[in-house]
Design a protein around this motif. Structure first.
Motif, PDB file in Angstrom:
ATOM      1  N   ALA A 160       0.754  -1.443   0.075  1.00 56.94           N
ATOM      2  CA  ALA A 160      -0.017  -0.081   0.072  1.00 56.94           C
ATOM      3  C   ALA A 160       0.798   1.432  -0.191  1.00 56.94           C
ATOM      4  CB  ALA A 160      -0.817  -0.049   1.145  1.00 56.94           C
ATOM      5  N   ARG A 161       2.049   1.321   0.825  1.00 52.69           N
ATOM      6  CA  ARG A 161       2.958   2.349   0.730  1.00 52.69           C
ATOM      7  C   ARG A 161       3.513   2.631  -0.628  1.00 52.69           C
ATOM      8  NH1 ARG A 161       5.239  -0.031   5.589  1.00 52.69           N
ATOM      9  NH2 ARG A 161       7.194   0.124   4.696  1.00 52.69           N
ATOM     10  N   MET A 162       3.836   1.586  -1.357  1.00 51.28           N
ATOM     11  CA  MET A 162       4.455   1.628  -2.495  1.00 51.28           C
ATOM     12  C   MET A 162       3.467   2.306  -3.585  1.00 51.28           C
ATOM     13  SD  MET A 162       7.572   0.647  -2.811  1.00 51.28           S
ATOM     14  CE  MET A 162       8.161   0.077  -4.463  1.00 51.28           C
ATOM     15  N   ALA A 163       2.193   1.727  -3.352  1.00 51.45           N
ATOM     16  CA  ALA A 163       1.246   2.544  -4.378  1.00 51.45           C
ATOM     17  C   ALA A 163       1.124   3.837  -4.138  1.00 51.45           C
ATOM     18  CB  ALA A 163      -0.136   1.678  -3.852  1.00 51.45           C
ATOM     19  N   LEU A 219      11.843   4.731  -0.843  1.00 48.08           N
ATOM     20  CA  LEU A 219      12.444   5.900  -1.018  1.00 48.08           C
ATOM     21  C   LEU A 219      12.998   6.149  -2.131  1.00 48.08           C
ATOM     22  CD1 LEU A 219      14.599   6.080   2.492  1.00 48.08           C
ATOM     23  CD2 LEU A 219      12.752   7.656   1.884  1.00 48.08           C
ATOM     24  N   GLU A 220      13.499   5.153  -3.035  1.00 45.27           N
ATOM     25  CA  GLU A 220      13.882   4.905  -4.189  1.00 45.27           C
ATOM     26  C   GLU A 220      12.657   5.460  -5.340  1.00 45.27           C
ATOM     27  OE1 GLU A 220      15.832   1.205  -5.057  1.00 45.27           O
ATOM     28  OE2 GLU A 220      17.773   2.185  -4.389  1.00 45.27           O
ATOM     29  N   LEU A 221      11.780   4.533  -5.057  1.00 48.05           N
ATOM     30  CA  LEU A 221      10.501   4.962  -5.877  1.00 48.05           C
ATOM     31  C   LEU A 221      10.041   6.608  -5.793  1.00 48.05           C
ATOM     32  CD1 LEU A 221       8.285   4.195  -7.992  1.00 48.05           C
ATOM     33  CD2 LEU A 221       6.890   3.617  -6.187  1.00 48.05           C
ATOM     34  N   ILE A 222      10.091   7.137  -4.811  1.00 45.71           N
ATOM     35  CA  ILE A 222       9.664   8.640  -4.754  1.00 45.71           C
ATOM     36  C   ILE A 222      10.673   9.485  -5.173  1.00 45.71           C
ATOM     37  CG2 ILE A 222      10.262   9.304  -2.454  1.00 45.71           C
ATOM     38  CD1 ILE A 222       7.396  10.369  -2.204  1.00 45.71           C
TER      39      ILE A 222
END
Length: 273
Positions: free
Chosen positions: A56-59, A95-98
């Motif tokens: 959910a956080r990744m989404a 962190l990397e995704l954002i």
């Protein structure tokens, strides 16, 4: 106006906790409104929120990243759970995704196994420092830097006769950086300028806000309270990021933040880029 040649200007950002009432209803519209003010960077919060499962956080992070890309914004830094403990890799993935390469634990409860009392004794402060140092090592493998953001409660006196904040900094690896919240420093009865001059290049970001410097009082646009924001900024040439934030406001937070941002730009203390 301040002579820009003599002023160590940092880049403006804004902590999105400021807009926490508007953001959940329409994150993309909130980010668009922030971009409309002139910001090129924002500081998200809630990364690694343990109340949500990693998927959910990744989404959420992916949606935030899309909104940033859509409106031409980037991340200056983030408030995040420290990459320490059982969810280390999931936090680092987020962190990397954002698009973050600088993450601050916004309070001690953002570190697995600790809460607000983490700095209440010399022993617990040592354990907390050890955890932050491990988090910095974990993050460095992904090219991410880790730091700590203060509130007002870190200035309790420990058994060694020193404040918890000073003790913590002496125990932290130099790889753990600081985001100094000048308002909460002032609320704690400390002098932000004196602290900034002492800690020098460990300070990579500043939280800049104004108001009565009390725990419960409403904050106001810069220049309307008791915090000498100009002196703090001039004392922190290493602070790349000048992050505006309002924890509570009686007015329109978008208008208040815009007023503060324009003041810093006009005084030659900060820049949009």
């Amino acid at each position: 106006m301040t002579d820009a040649q003599d002023t160590p200007r940092g880049t403006l950002s804004v902590q999105m906790y400021t807009f926490r009432n508007a953001h959940p209803a329409d994150p993309s519209a909130t980010i668009a409104q922030v971009a409309g003010i002139g910001f090129k960077y924002i500081e998200p919060f809630g990364i690694g929120n343990r109340q949500q499962v990693p998927n959910a956080r990744m989404a959420t992070a992916a949606a935030t990243r899309r909104a940033l890309d859509d409106h031409g914004l980037r991340v200056s830094s983030v408030h995040s759970a420290a990459p320490y403990g059982p969810e280390t890799e999931a936090i680092l993935d987020e962190l990397e995704l954002i698009g973050a390469n600088l993450a601050f634990a916004s309070w001690s409860g953002e570190v697995h196994g600790f809460d607000r009392d983490a700095l209440s004794t010399l022993g617990s402060t040592q354990r907390f420092a050890d955890a932050m140092n491990e988090a910095a090592q974990n993050a460095s493998r992904r090219g991410i830097r880790i730091g700590y953001h203060n509130h007002f409660w870190e200035w309790n006196t420990l058994e060694n006769g020193h404040s918890a904040y000073e003790t913590l900094l002496n125990l932290l690896d130099p790889a753990v950086f600081l985001e100094m919240d000048t308002y909460w420093v002032r609320t704690a009865g400390q002098n932000p300028v004196e602290l900034l001059e002492r800690f020098g290049d460990r300070v990579l970001a500043l939280h800049i806000k104004d108001g009565p410097a009390t725990q419960e009082g409403d904050q106001v646009p810069l220049g309307g309270g008791v915090v000498d924001y100009r002196a703090a900024l001039l004392a922190a040439p290493s602070a790349q990021w000048h992050v505006l934030e309002m924890d509570r406001s009686a007015g329109d937070v978008f208008a208040d933040v815009e007023q503060s941002a324009k003041r810093l730009i006009e005084e030659g203390l900060s820049s949009w880029e």
